[in-house]
Design an enzyme around this catalytic site. Sequence first.
Site, PDB file in Angstrom:
ATOM      1  N   HIS A   1      -5.039   9.736   0.470  1.00 58.67           N
ATOM      2  CA  HIS A   1      -4.027  10.082   1.464  1.00 58.67           C
ATOM      3  C   HIS A   1      -3.257  11.334   1.063  1.00 58.67           C
ATOM      4  CE1 HIS A   1      -3.627   6.271   4.103  1.00 58.67           C
ATOM      5  NE2 HIS A   1      -4.841   6.331   3.583  1.00 58.67           N
TER       6      HIS A   1
ATOM      7  N   ARG B   1      -6.506   4.859  -2.898  1.00 56.81           N
ATOM      8  CA  ARG B   1      -6.112   5.115  -1.508  1.00 56.81           C
ATOM      9  C   ARG B   1      -4.985   6.149  -1.446  1.00 56.81           C
ATOM     10  NH1 ARG B   1      -2.633   1.760   2.394  1.00 56.81           N
ATOM     11  NH2 ARG B   1      -3.287   2.487   4.447  1.00 56.81           N
TER      12      ARG B   1
ATOM     13  N   ASN C   1       0.771   5.333   6.001  1.00 55.70           N
ATOM     14  CA  ASN C   1       1.242   5.343   4.613  1.00 55.70           C
ATOM     15  C   ASN C   1       2.260   4.257   4.288  1.00 55.70           C
ATOM     16  OD1 ASN C   1      -0.372   7.494   3.866  1.00 55.70           O
ATOM     17  ND2 ASN C   1       1.178   9.026   4.399  1.00 55.70           N
TER      18      ASN C   1
ATOM     19  N   HIS D   1     -14.055   1.521  -0.168  1.00 56.02           N
ATOM     20  CA  HIS D   1     -13.621   0.263   0.455  1.00 56.02           C
ATOM     21  C   HIS D   1     -14.230  -0.960  -0.226  1.00 56.02           C
ATOM     22  CE1 HIS D   1     -12.413   2.211   4.572  1.00 56.02           C
ATOM     23  NE2 HIS D   1     -11.601   2.524   3.572  1.00 56.02           N
TER      24      HIS D   1
END
Length: 324
Positions: A66, A62, A94, A192
């Site tokens: 990001h 993740r 975040n 996911h």
Amino acid sequence: MASTLKCLSVLVLAFLVIDAANGQGLKLGFYAKTCPNAESIIHKTVASYVSYNPTFPAALLRMHFHDCFVRGCDGSVLLNSTSTNQTEKAAIPNLSLRGFSIIDAAKAAVEKACPGVVSCADILALSARDSVAMIKGPWWNVPTGRRDGRVSTIADAFIHLPPPFFNVTQLKASFASKGLNAKDLAVLSGGHTIGISACASFSQRLYNFTGKGDSDPSLDSEYVPRLKSKCKPNDIVTTAEMDPGSFKTFDSSYYKIVAKRRGLFTSDATLLDDAETKAYVRSQATNNGPTFFKDFAVSMEKMNAIEVLTGNAGEIRKHCAFVN
């Protein structure tokens, strides 16, 4: 003559800009001569963390996503805020990022072996790949040679990170702006399959979807009560598994969940609203996701080359949380 040279200079600069945007300047084994043990040091460090906490791969994957979606894969998500600037870390999407200590530990270990050589951006890209492989996920090539960015702002994170309530049209546009297509969207959403989410990220779908105290009709009505039993209204503490029963294992079961209309986020559910992404979900929801691992590797290789800094751009940070 001077005019011709000027034109050639402009053309060369244009090609350099295009190359940087497409990830040129990266290569496998970039540190083979300057820091030959870099990748093994990073791998060993990441393994020491994942061995006692198998949820870290989801966190690192993740974080890498990001990072790459904001200013490219330049390690800008790792920078701490200062008294004069709020960085990407301070943006709401975040605040729940984890795993910074792993990157810091890997950086410290590499710095000890080869001071000032290996970028934080490369460490993050390699750590995400290695950690996923450690939980029996796919392996993908990570060409190295990224440089660290010096700029990180909270505004950029809000602008470029696709939120969990985006619909498929918005998601496709967001991905397209990074050189990724609809298939990449469907494939990378499969990340996911590991990890958890705060109830607050999807509770509107349970309790107040249209502002009338209703639930999202795209969410399986039989699944709603189960989620409500776990996530109460206004709950900002509790978390839920994105891939129930398999959130520590990288597999294709995410697609079975989405196909049953049980994806936690609007961004999961909306994959069924587009012909191409829907077809991909259904193709991977059967027969144990026949091409998912291979597809994920291909899409990750595209993602980790987004808008990278190479050559003399950026810097090699001494500490990942601070510019030099």
